[in-house]
Design a protein around this motif. Structure first.
Motif, PDB file in Angstrom:
ATOM      1  N   ARG A  77      13.264   0.066  -8.003  1.00  0.00           N
ATOM      2  CA  ARG A  77      13.211   1.179  -7.058  1.00  0.00           C
ATOM      3  C   ARG A  77      11.793   1.706  -6.831  1.00  0.00           C
ATOM      4  N   TYR A  78      10.961   1.701  -7.853  1.00  0.00           N
ATOM      5  CA  TYR A  78       9.631   2.298  -7.734  1.00  0.00           C
ATOM      6  C   TYR A  78       8.502   1.278  -7.836  1.00  0.00           C
ATOM      7  N   ALA A 120       1.172  11.464 -10.604  1.00  0.00           N
ATOM      8  CA  ALA A 120       0.623  12.821 -10.527  1.00  0.00           C
ATOM      9  C   ALA A 120       1.661  13.850 -10.961  1.00  0.00           C
ATOM     10  N   ASP A 121       2.900  13.679 -10.519  1.00  0.00           N
ATOM     11  CA  ASP A 121       3.968  14.596 -10.943  1.00  0.00           C
ATOM     12  C   ASP A 121       4.184  14.521 -12.455  1.00  0.00           C
ATOM     13  N   TRP A 122       4.054  13.320 -13.023  1.00  0.00           N
ATOM     14  CA  TRP A 122       4.226  13.158 -14.463  1.00  0.00           C
ATOM     15  C   TRP A 122       3.089  13.843 -15.223  1.00  0.00           C
ATOM     16  N   MET A 123       1.870  13.778 -14.702  1.00  0.00           N
ATOM     17  CA  MET A 123       0.709  14.356 -15.383  1.00  0.00           C
ATOM     18  C   MET A 123       0.726  15.883 -15.368  1.00  0.00           C
ATOM     19  N   ALA A 124       1.320  16.472 -14.328  1.00  0.00           N
ATOM     20  CA  ALA A 124       1.216  17.912 -14.137  1.00  0.00           C
ATOM     21  C   ALA A 124       1.691  18.743 -15.328  1.00  0.00           C
ATOM     22  N   PRO A 125       2.818  18.439 -15.973  1.00  0.00           N
ATOM     23  CA  PRO A 125       3.241  19.253 -17.129  1.00  0.00           C
ATOM     24  C   PRO A 125       2.307  19.167 -18.327  1.00  0.00           C
ATOM     25  N   PHE A 126       1.387  18.212 -18.309  1.00  0.00           N
ATOM     26  CA  PHE A 126       0.479  18.011 -19.439  1.00  0.00           C
ATOM     27  C   PHE A 126      -0.947  18.403 -19.064  1.00  0.00           C
ATOM     28  N   ASN A 127      -1.064  19.506 -18.324  1.00  0.00           N
ATOM     29  CA  ASN A 127      -2.387  19.953 -17.889  1.00  0.00           C
ATOM     30  C   ASN A 127      -3.272  20.314 -19.071  1.00  0.00           C
ATOM     31  N   ASP A 128      -2.670  20.775 -20.158  1.00  0.00           N
ATOM     32  CA  ASP A 128      -3.475  21.102 -21.347  1.00  0.00           C
ATOM     33  C   ASP A 128      -4.165  19.864 -21.907  1.00  0.00           C
ATOM     34  N   THR A 129      -3.565  18.705 -21.679  1.00  0.00           N
ATOM     35  CA  THR A 129      -4.150  17.463 -22.180  1.00  0.00           C
ATOM     36  C   THR A 129      -5.140  16.856 -21.178  1.00  0.00           C
ATOM     37  N   TYR A 130      -4.740  16.814 -19.904  1.00  0.00           N
ATOM     38  CA  TYR A 130      -5.543  16.087 -18.918  1.00  0.00           C
ATOM     39  C   TYR A 130      -6.407  16.990 -18.048  1.00  0.00           C
ATOM     40  N   ALA A 161       0.831  -1.207   0.000  1.00  0.00           N
ATOM     41  CA  ALA A 161       0.000   0.000   0.000  1.00  0.00           C
ATOM     42  C   ALA A 161       0.865   1.257   0.000  1.00  0.00           C
ATOM     43  N   LYS A 162       1.928   1.240   0.794  1.00  0.00           N
ATOM     44  CA  LYS A 162       2.842   2.389   0.849  1.00  0.00           C
ATOM     45  C   LYS A 162       3.511   2.618  -0.502  1.00  0.00           C
ATOM     46  N   ALA A 163       3.977   1.540  -1.134  1.00  0.00           N
ATOM     47  CA  ALA A 163       4.650   1.669  -2.423  1.00  0.00           C
ATOM     48  C   ALA A 163       3.686   2.116  -3.517  1.00  0.00           C
ATOM     49  N   THR A 164       2.438   1.646  -3.474  1.00  0.00           N
ATOM     50  CA  THR A 164       1.449   2.046  -4.463  1.00  0.00           C
ATOM     51  C   THR A 164       1.149   3.536  -4.355  1.00  0.00           C
ATOM     52  N   ALA A 165       1.032   4.039  -3.124  1.00  0.00           N
ATOM     53  CA  ALA A 165       0.782   5.467  -2.929  1.00  0.00           C
ATOM     54  C   ALA A 165       1.958   6.301  -3.444  1.00  0.00           C
ATOM     55  N   MET A 166       3.177   5.810  -3.239  1.00  0.00           N
ATOM     56  CA  MET A 166       4.354   6.511  -3.741  1.00  0.00           C
ATOM     57  C   MET A 166       4.310   6.601  -5.270  1.00  0.00           C
ATOM     58  N   ASP A 167       3.918   5.505  -5.920  1.00  0.00           N
ATOM     59  CA  ASP A 167       3.851   5.523  -7.375  1.00  0.00           C
ATOM     60  C   ASP A 167       2.724   6.416  -7.879  1.00  0.00           C
ATOM     61  N   PHE A 168       1.629   6.513  -7.122  1.00  0.00           N
ATOM     62  CA  PHE A 168       0.569   7.447  -7.500  1.00  0.00           C
ATOM     63  C   PHE A 168       1.105   8.877  -7.486  1.00  0.00           C
ATOM     64  N   SER A 169       1.946   9.203  -6.507  1.00  0.00           N
ATOM     65  CA  SER A 169       2.556  10.539  -6.463  1.00  0.00           C
ATOM     66  C   SER A 169       3.439  10.763  -7.685  1.00  0.00           C
ATOM     67  N   ARG A 170       4.171   9.736  -8.096  1.00  0.00           N
ATOM     68  CA  ARG A 170       5.009   9.859  -9.293  1.00  0.00           C
ATOM     69  C   ARG A 170       4.148  10.094 -10.527  1.00  0.00           C
TER      70      ARG A 170
END
Length: 564
Positions: free
Chosen positions: A475-476, A303-313, A292-301
């Motif tokens: 690692r992730y 979200a960080d990946w999606m942020a630069p593509f706000n025009d798309t998502y 559960a801890k590792a899954t939440a960490m990957d969700f944060s990754r």
């Protein structure tokens, strides 16, 4: 595996059928007098139809059949209970692909794909496909596959409702034991929305009943489905092959079997590489917490990946904004599930959790699905959601070898699980996960998988022993949390090899990593302490490798026998 199976993959409580099957013969009768040695009886290999070969994903049928022609297939008799060698014996199925360079042969390399309960019978062929980055292993090694007891062509038992287990599919090694767990609120016709305590108590009662029924089908056989006994079977295979030492390559649960074998049989291991490392203490409560801890960490990754593509998502320009937007979307869908005329179940917040828990190869598709789900007004589903529910594979043709065995999966886990099994502990941990991990916390198990399991736990003490060992952790990764790699090293020794990705089992598939696996197994030196692994997509238009879309998040966990 697509979204439909993820949401509706829960199986009904097991009905007791009690069917025993044995590779190439009838069941090993308790009163029989099998040979008391470790002789492998070699015989003709199975013949597979063109439909079966296609279904298994071997497009070059001529190559597959030529490889099968040079493969040896056999069976080995082993004691059901190693403390009672004069009692009942069972059969383990073995395959061997002789080294092509016999003049420089290094010995035998046993392989295991994970599970537990996964079939390794044809894994040698998967590993040496012409396009596989591990293909050269067969030059200097005899490649040894086997079906662990309880699986495939080995002696097995069926105590489910008659549903056939999944067979080896086109993904080959990439689908390392994808098994359904407790799924979303839509499964089995339950109403959408969060799981309530009343729901969970009903699930717990069903789980207890199913576990007790299954275990009592043949308690001596099912109780003997343990990692320790499979390791002992593996040493019988070593003896039957005439090898002083046996090298080993394992993935997922195979990364637990390998260290157990090494601990029980010090001095009998040549070189050993295990990938996507399991925790050294197979407690399911601790496993769920780590995952559960590792899954939440990957969700944060993600979200960080999606942020630069706000025009798309359109979920925000920072990772924090994206996470907050997805929390709101999940809450909105739980309160007001969306129903489409062309999708068989309502879309609630659990769909958000599934999409938000994907490994990086699936991020472009998952992010677009989330955006489409947010904006959809119906009556039909957006294309991404339709695609997520498409692609169900046709049932395997008659004669397809078993890919994994659900009963063995459950038994091996529960016979080794020394963690808490009461409802209150599991429910409290589930509630804690919901609070700690918005969005992905709902993926946790609200009940203990081994609730009511009546058979004793086989406690195995891992030990530091001499011999070469490489532990590759990702690692992730969320399926096998990276921290478990260090925990396993503390328990058994060896060297850590770090893969800089989040993909379960990718060290054998990604060329920049597999090169080091092959180098280590052939020379004893991997040539590095890590590799890049599967790269993160560069943007929304990135095409994931193969057919990757929404990945199965349930690998390396037992098949839950009851659910919503």
């Amino acid at each position: 595996m697509n979204l439909r199976r993820l949401l509706a993959g829960v199986t009904a409580p097991l009905a007791v059928l009690g069917t025993i099957t044995t590779a190439g013969a009838g069941p090993a009768a308790a009163g029989a007098a099998p040979p008391r040695d470790s002789t492998i009886t070699w015989k003709s290999c199975p013949e597979y139809s063109d439909d079966v070969v296609d279904w298994m994903g071997f497009r070059d049928k001529a190559w597959f059949r030529a490889t099968m022609t040079r493969m040896d297939c056999g069976t080995l008799r082993v004691p059901l209970d190693y403390t009672k060698p004069s009692g009942r014996w069972i059969t383990v199925a073995v395959t061997r692909l002789p080294a092509t360079d016999q003049a420089h042969r290094l010995g035998s390399l046993a392989v295991n794909p994970g599970g537990p309960g996964g079939s390794g019978y044809l894994m040698p062929i998967d590993l040496i496909r012409p396009e596989a980055p591990t293909a050269t292993l067969n030059e200097r090694y005899d490649m040894i596959g086997f079906d662990p007891r309880g699986v495939g062509y080995s002696t097995a038992i069926n105590c489910d409702d008659g549903e056939k287990p999944a067979a080896v599919g086109a993904q080959g090694l990439r689908g390392v034991q994808e098994l359904p767990g407790v799924q979303g609120a839509q499964a089995k016709g339950a109403p959408p929305g969060p799981i309530t305590e009343e729901d969970a108590r009903q699930m717990y009662a069903q789980q207890v009943q199913a576990n007790q029924q299954c275990a009592q089908t043949d308690p001596k056989f099912i109780g003997a489905l343990t990692t320790g006994n499979i390791a002992r079977d593996l040493d019988r295979i070593r003896i039957g092959l005439g090898e002083r030492k046996l090298s080993y390559l394992g993935v997922s649960w195979g990364s637990w079997l390998g260290p157990v074998y090494r601990s029980l049989f010090p001095g009998k291991v040549g070189r050993m590489w295990v990938d996507s490392v399991a925790p050294p203490d197979p407690r399911m409560d601790a496993f769920e917490a780590g995952r559960a801890k590792a899954t939440a960490m990957d969700f944060s990754r993600m979200a960080d990946w999606m942020a630069p593509f706000n025009d798309t998502y359109g979920f925000g320009t920072t990772g924090a904004q994206v996470q907050a937007s997805l929390v709101k979307l999940q809450e909105d869908l739980d309160a007001h599930p969306k129903q489409f005329t062309d999708i068989p179940m309502p879309m609630d917040g659990f769909v958000v959790a599934i999409a938000a828990s994907q490994p990086s190869v699936g991020w472009p598709f998952a992010a677009q699905l989330l955006a489409d789900l947010r904006d959809a007004t119906g009556p039909t589903a957006p294309p991404t959601i339709q695609e997520a529910f498409e692609g169900e594979r046709t049932p395997p043709p008659i004669g397809t070898p078993e890919r994994d065995n659900r009963v063995a999966n459950q038994a091996i886990f529960c016979n080794g699980d020394g963690g808490a099994r009461d409802f209150d502990s599991a429910w409290a941990a589930y509630q804690d996960g919901l609070a700690r991990y918005p969005v992905t916390g709902v993926l946790g198990f609200p009940i203990p998988t081994c609730a009511g399991w009546p058979l004793p736990v086989d406690h195995i003490r891992l030990r530091h022993n001499g011999g070469s060992l490489q532990l590759s952790g990702h690692r992730y990764e969320s399926v096998s949390a990276y921290e478990w790699t260090g925990d396993m090293q503390d328990a058994v020794g060896g060297e850590v090899f770090t893969v800089e990705d989040d993909m379960h089992g990718s060290a054998l598939m990604e060329p920049n990593c597999a090169t080091h696996v092959v180098a280590y197994l052939t020379t004893g030196d991997p040539g590095a302490s890590g590799c890049q692994g599967v790269p993160v997509p560069t943007g929304p238009d990135s095409t994931p490798p193969g057919e990757a879309r929404l990945a199965d998040t349930q690998s390396l966990r037992p098949a839950t026998l009851a659910g919503r």
